[in-house]
Design a protein around this motif. Structure first.
Motif, PDB file in Angstrom:
ATOM      1  N   ASN A 180       3.476 -33.162 136.965  1.00 38.42           N
ATOM      2  CA  ASN A 180       4.614 -32.509 136.302  1.00 38.42           C
ATOM      3  C   ASN A 180       5.511 -31.733 137.267  1.00 38.42           C
ATOM      4  N   THR A 181       5.467 -32.094 138.531  1.00 38.61           N
ATOM      5  CA  THR A 181       6.226 -31.374 139.564  1.00 38.61           C
ATOM      6  C   THR A 181       7.316 -32.275 140.134  1.00 38.61           C
ATOM      7  N   ILE A 182       8.535 -31.764 140.097  1.00 38.82           N
ATOM      8  CA  ILE A 182       9.693 -32.531 140.537  1.00 38.82           C
ATOM      9  C   ILE A 182      10.381 -31.822 141.703  1.00 38.82           C
ATOM     10  N   GLN A 183      10.741 -32.608 142.690  1.00 41.59           N
ATOM     11  CA  GLN A 183      11.584 -32.101 143.774  1.00 41.59           C
ATOM     12  C   GLN A 183      12.990 -32.640 143.562  1.00 41.59           C
ATOM     13  N   PHE A 184      13.925 -31.746 143.336  1.00 44.21           N
ATOM     14  CA  PHE A 184      15.312 -32.125 143.137  1.00 44.21           C
ATOM     15  C   PHE A 184      16.067 -32.026 144.455  1.00 44.21           C
ATOM     16  N   GLN A 185      16.991 -32.952 144.642  1.00 42.86           N
ATOM     17  CA  GLN A 185      17.908 -32.890 145.771  1.00 42.86           C
ATOM     18  C   GLN A 185      19.329 -32.965 145.211  1.00 42.86           C
ATOM     19  N   VAL A 186      20.111 -31.943 145.494  1.00 44.90           N
ATOM     20  CA  VAL A 186      21.475 -31.837 144.978  1.00 44.90           C
ATOM     21  C   VAL A 186      22.444 -32.062 146.133  1.00 44.90           C
ATOM     22  N   PHE A 187      23.284 -33.090 146.005  1.00 46.02           N
ATOM     23  CA  PHE A 187      24.299 -33.391 147.005  1.00 46.02           C
ATOM     24  C   PHE A 187      25.646 -32.877 146.493  1.00 46.02           C
ATOM     25  N   THR A 188      26.340 -32.092 147.288  1.00 51.99           N
ATOM     26  CA  THR A 188      27.636 -31.569 146.855  1.00 51.99           C
ATOM     27  C   THR A 188      28.634 -31.572 148.013  1.00 51.99           C
ATOM     28  N   GLN A 189      29.915 -31.700 147.647  1.00 54.57           N
ATOM     29  CA  GLN A 189      30.997 -31.543 148.620  1.00 54.57           C
ATOM     30  C   GLN A 189      31.971 -30.496 148.093  1.00 54.57           C
TER      31      GLN A 189
END
Length: 211
Positions: free
Chosen positions: A52-61
């Motif tokens: 139940n563990t998630i690693q999120f990666q957020v890409f932004t400009q």
């Protein structure tokens, strides 16, 4: 003589109007710099790294020159952030109550996180700052009952104006990783009621290519 004087007065009025016009352009240009916004685009991807563990990666400009020099302050020669810097994700969310809140990442279960941007690309010419933000979150269950978890990045303001929301879907019973979209194309379409479908190249953390 009277004709020459009249022509002289018209020429002087033309020069004055031209100066007013140039002054107006300068003022409008400064106004645009002050009030222009800074969020250009973003995407959210995820990878299950445990129960139940998630690693999120957020890409932004973002627009690099936004605000004062305290915004996106970094080690560049101009005092702004450059590749390799880590900066706070700056912006506000305009709530219905009028209270301004910082840009935050919401896991979809009531938990929220302030984000830092690890700058991987920048350009002074394109006035651009691009980077990633990482969040690891533990959910109570693989999904939200019979529905997906809906994590999202929310804040203000888009470069074209207004708040932004970037949403993902997480259901660990169905999938353990998502596609990653690192950049979005700039495309122009006429205003109409016709929906447009735009294919975007993407791949998973494991290297599986999709769209």
């Amino acid at each position: 003589r009277n004709g020459a004087q009249e022509r002289g007065r018209r020429a002087e009025r033309g020069r004055e109007e031209g100066m007013r016009g140039r002054l107006l352009l300068v003022v409008l240009g400064l106004l645009e710099i002050v009030t222009g916004q800074h969020f250009r685009y973003g995407s959210v991807s995820f990878l299950q790294v445990g129960p139940n563990t998630i690693q999120f990666q957020v890409f932004t400009q973002w627009r690099r020159s936004y605000g004062t020099f305290s915004t996106f302050k970094g080690s560049g020669a101009d005092g702004r952030a450059v590749s390799g810097d880590v900066v706070d994700m700056f912006g506000v969310e305009n709530s219905d109550t009028g209270v301004a809140n910082p840009v935050a990442f919401f896991a979809g279960d009531g938990t929220s996180y302030a984000l830092k941007i690890h700058v991987t690309e920048h350009s002074e010419v394109e006035d651009m700052l691009y980077g990633t933000s990482n969040v690891t979150h533990v959910y109570e269950s693989p999904n939200d009952g019979d529905a997906d978890w809906l994590p999202f990045l929310k804040g203000c303001c888009r470069e074209s104006g207004g708040n932004f929301v970037v949403t993902a879907r997480v259901n660990m019973q169905r999938e353990q990783e998502s596609l990653r979209i690192k950049g979005l194309p700039v495309m122009s379409y006429p205003l109409s009621g016709t929906p447009y479908r735009i294919p975007l190249p993407a791949n998973t953390p494991g290297g599986v290519v999709g769209s």
